[in-house]
Scaffold this motif. Structure first.
Motif, mmCIF file in Angstrom:
data_model
loop_
_atom_site.group_PDB
_atom_site.id
_atom_site.type_symbol
_atom_site.label_atom_id
_atom_site.label_comp_id
_atom_site.label_asym_id
_atom_site.label_seq_id
_atom_site.Cartn_x
_atom_site.Cartn_y
_atom_site.Cartn_z
ATOM 1 N N ALA A 15 1.285 30.026 31.802
ATOM 2 C CA ALA A 15 1.615 28.500 32.643
ATOM 3 C C ALA A 15 0.622 28.035 33.348
ATOM 4 C CB ALA A 15 2.753 28.335 32.869
ATOM 5 N N GLU A 16 0.002 26.892 32.998
ATOM 6 C CA GLU A 16 -0.459 26.118 33.999
ATOM 7 C C GLU A 16 0.434 25.613 35.731
ATOM 8 O OE1 GLU A 16 1.185 22.595 31.969
ATOM 9 O OE2 GLU A 16 0.391 24.037 31.404
ATOM 10 N N ALA A 17 -0.575 25.465 35.885
ATOM 11 C CA ALA A 17 0.063 25.333 37.310
ATOM 12 C C ALA A 17 0.196 23.659 37.627
ATOM 13 C CB ALA A 17 -1.387 25.215 38.626
ATOM 14 N N LYS A 18 1.364 23.323 37.713
ATOM 15 C CA LYS A 18 1.584 21.701 37.885
ATOM 16 C C LYS A 18 0.922 21.178 37.933
ATOM 17 C CE LYS A 18 5.091 18.602 39.145
ATOM 18 N NZ LYS A 18 7.031 18.380 38.629
ATOM 19 N N GLY A 19 0.425 19.896 36.723
ATOM 20 C CA GLY A 19 -0.366 19.541 36.572
ATOM 21 C C GLY A 19 -1.308 19.303 36.558
ATOM 22 N N ASP A 20 -2.229 20.519 35.644
ATOM 23 C CA ASP A 20 -2.744 20.991 35.759
ATOM 24 C C ASP A 20 -3.533 21.569 33.751
ATOM 25 O OD1 ASP A 20 -5.521 21.832 35.682
ATOM 26 O OD2 ASP A 20 -5.124 23.797 36.190
ATOM 27 N N GLU A 21 -4.102 19.916 33.727
ATOM 28 C CA GLU A 21 -4.144 19.613 32.129
ATOM 29 C C GLU A 21 -5.406 20.496 32.199
ATOM 30 O OE1 GLU A 21 -4.069 16.546 28.344
ATOM 31 O OE2 GLU A 21 -3.991 16.215 30.107
ATOM 32 N N ARG A 22 -6.351 20.319 32.411
ATOM 33 C CA ARG A 22 -7.669 21.326 32.682
ATOM 34 C C ARG A 22 -7.576 22.414 32.175
ATOM 35 N NH1 ARG A 22 -11.538 17.105 34.826
ATOM 36 N NH2 ARG A 22 -10.636 15.491 35.203
ATOM 37 N N GLY A 23 -7.158 23.154 33.118
ATOM 38 C CA GLY A 23 -6.038 24.408 33.511
ATOM 39 C C GLY A 23 -6.221 25.226 32.111
ATOM 40 N N ALA A 24 -4.860 24.617 31.482
ATOM 41 C CA ALA A 24 -4.711 24.779 29.787
ATOM 42 C C ALA A 24 -5.084 24.690 28.941
ATOM 43 C CB ALA A 24 -2.969 24.114 30.642
ATOM 44 N N LEU A 25 -5.881 23.625 28.637
ATOM 45 C CA LEU A 25 -7.066 23.329 28.099
ATOM 46 C C LEU A 25 -7.927 24.505 28.065
ATOM 47 C CD1 LEU A 25 -7.097 19.469 27.961
ATOM 48 C CD2 LEU A 25 -5.326 20.708 26.218
ATOM 49 N N LEU A 26 -8.217 25.325 28.581
ATOM 50 C CA LEU A 26 -9.316 25.912 28.897
ATOM 51 C C LEU A 26 -8.811 27.164 28.453
ATOM 52 C CD1 LEU A 26 -11.101 24.732 32.388
ATOM 53 C CD2 LEU A 26 -12.211 24.498 29.574
ATOM 54 N N ALA A 27 -7.717 27.650 28.928
ATOM 55 C CA ALA A 27 -7.128 28.806 29.380
ATOM 56 C C ALA A 27 -6.488 29.254 27.929
ATOM 57 C CB ALA A 27 -5.538 28.963 29.807
ATOM 58 N N PHE A 28 -6.080 27.965 26.814
ATOM 59 C CA PHE A 28 -6.288 28.020 25.075
ATOM 60 C C PHE A 28 -7.152 28.522 24.574
ATOM 61 C CE2 PHE A 28 -1.720 27.098 26.136
ATOM 62 C CZ PHE A 28 -0.795 27.012 25.486
ATOM 63 N N ILE A 29 -7.895 27.454 25.197
ATOM 64 C CA ILE A 29 -9.660 27.791 24.534
ATOM 65 C C ILE A 29 -10.023 28.981 24.691
ATOM 66 C CG2 ILE A 29 -12.037 27.399 24.479
ATOM 67 C CD1 ILE A 29 -11.274 24.370 25.631
ATOM 68 N N GLU A 30 -10.260 29.588 26.167
ATOM 69 C CA GLU A 30 -10.133 31.078 26.131
ATOM 70 C C GLU A 30 -9.625 32.054 25.312
ATOM 71 O OE1 GLU A 30 -11.890 34.235 27.420
ATOM 72 O OE2 GLU A 30 -13.319 32.596 27.708
ATOM 73 N N GLU A 31 -7.929 32.022 25.855
ATOM 74 C CA GLU A 31 -7.730 32.457 24.360
ATOM 75 C C GLU A 31 -8.493 32.773 22.950
ATOM 76 O OE1 GLU A 31 -2.650 33.061 21.561
ATOM 77 O OE2 GLU A 31 -3.890 31.009 22.965
ATOM 78 N N GLN A 32 -8.288 32.622 22.429
ATOM 79 C CA GLN A 32 -8.576 31.844 21.505
ATOM 80 C C GLN A 32 -10.542 32.502 21.746
ATOM 81 O OE1 GLN A 32 -6.780 31.794 18.587
ATOM 82 N NE2 GLN A 32 -5.652 30.681 20.168
ATOM 83 N N ARG A 33 -10.949 32.173 21.965
ATOM 84 C CA ARG A 33 -12.362 32.917 22.647
ATOM 85 C C ARG A 33 -12.075 34.664 22.257
ATOM 86 N NH1 ARG A 33 -13.709 29.714 27.148
ATOM 87 N NH2 ARG A 33 -14.536 28.301 26.280
ATOM 88 N N GLY A 34 -10.846 34.794 23.024
ATOM 89 C CA GLY A 34 -10.791 36.638 22.751
ATOM 90 C C GLY A 34 -10.586 36.792 21.894
ATOM 91 N N GLY A 35 -9.370 36.119 20.287
ATOM 92 C CA GLY A 35 -9.530 36.132 19.679
ATOM 93 C C GLY A 35 -11.071 37.208 18.918
ATOM 94 N N ILE A 36 -11.729 36.596 18.869
ATOM 95 C CA ILE A 36 -12.616 36.774 18.418
ATOM 96 C C ILE A 36 -13.851 37.606 18.663
ATOM 97 C CG2 ILE A 36 -15.205 35.868 17.097
ATOM 98 C CD1 ILE A 36 -14.030 33.249 17.053
ATOM 99 N N ARG A 37 -14.120 37.265 20.242
ATOM 100 C CA ARG A 37 -14.572 38.803 20.709
ATOM 101 C C ARG A 37 -13.681 40.057 20.245
ATOM 102 N NH1 ARG A 37 -14.758 34.628 25.277
ATOM 103 N NH2 ARG A 37 -12.898 36.237 25.762
ATOM 104 N N ARG A 38 -12.783 40.318 20.001
ATOM 105 C CA ARG A 38 -11.481 41.569 19.951
ATOM 106 C C ARG A 38 -11.812 41.669 18.520
ATOM 107 N NH1 ARG A 38 -7.864 38.930 23.481
ATOM 108 N NH2 ARG A 38 -6.942 38.577 21.817
ATOM 109 N N ALA A 39 -12.196 40.892 17.882
ATOM 110 C CA ALA A 39 -12.482 41.269 16.498
ATOM 111 C C ALA A 39 -14.179 42.025 16.348
ATOM 112 C CB ALA A 39 -12.577 39.851 15.781
ATOM 113 N N LEU A 40 -14.692 41.700 16.429
ATOM 114 C CA LEU A 40 -15.787 42.630 17.605
ATOM 115 C C LEU A 40 -15.835 43.820 17.600
ATOM 116 C CD1 LEU A 40 -17.954 39.179 17.470
ATOM 117 C CD2 LEU A 40 -18.610 40.562 16.088
ATOM 118 N N LEU A 41 -15.468 44.996 18.774
ATOM 119 C CA LEU A 41 -14.420 45.488 19.383
ATOM 120 C C LEU A 41 -14.821 46.476 18.306
ATOM 121 C CD1 LEU A 41 -11.837 44.991 22.154
ATOM 122 C CD2 LEU A 41 -14.054 45.503 21.997
ATOM 123 N N GLY A 42 -15.807 48.022 19.114
ATOM 124 C CA GLY A 42 -15.962 49.005 18.472
ATOM 125 C C GLY A 42 -16.784 48.913 17.130
#
Length: 182
Positions: A7-34
């Motif tokens: 969860a984002e820090a209270k009032g940190d909408e930017r942090g929340a949006l960036l965290a969700f972008i990073e979560e989805q980036r991770g899905g693509i990076r993980r698919a390439l592992l190994g």
């Protein structure tokens, strides 16, 4: 694959949006592992999509949207003559180079989103036939669009990876964390 986004820090909408972008980036990076370069470039279905092509595409799209938000041209100009290159590696490109490029793009995205005075700030869309004339979108819209775009392709990446070697997103998260699955 869905992972937990803190969860984002209270009032940190930017942090929340960036965290969700990073979560989805991770899905693509993980698919390439190994995977070998050949596996990453393979197309195990009727689709033209490969994991390395998806990686290149999402990095390029993210860079292009942040450039537009800054009212700069995208680093790579795409048109009918080179559009097909957005989904495949070309001479001199590798999974490693694309991952490094995307890391740089991600840092630029973070810096830009954190620096704008307001997520409500807008910028004009290009005068391309697929955009409404004289349309403007907000920085918030760009963040939400990037979440949608990357998530869509992360889902493609899950299917491609499982088609290649049977590994599921759950197994890849465990692999990324140095654990065993099952």
């Amino acid at each position: 694959m869905v992972t937990h986004v803190p969860a984002e820090a209270k009032g940190d909408e930017r942090g929340a949006l960036l965290a969700f972008i990073e979560e989805q980036r991770g899905g693509i990076r993980r698919a390439l592992l190994g995977l070998s370069a050949e596996q990453a470039a393979s197309r195990p279905s009727a689709s033209e999509l490969s994991l390395s092509g998806l990686l290149k595409h999402v990095a390029e799209v993210e860079q292009g949207w942040i450039a537009r938000a800054k009212q700069e041209p995208p680093a790579i100009k795409r048109d009918q003559s080179n559009w097909n290159e957005t989904f495949r590696l070309v001479e001199g490109e590798s999974v490693e180079s694309q991952l490094a490029y995307w890391e740089k793009v991600a840092a630029e995205t973070e810096a830009y989103v954190r620096s704008v005075p307001s997520l409500d700030d807008t910028f004009p869309l290009p005068n391309d036939p697929w955009f409404p004339p004289d349309a403007r979108v907000s920085v918030r819209w760009v963040c939400l669009h990037l979440i949608r775009e990357i998530a869509r392709h992360a889902g493609h990446a899950d299917i491609i990876r499982e088609s290649l070697d049977g590994r599921t997103a759950f197994e890849l998260v465990a692999l990324e964390q140095g654990e065993s699955w099952g």
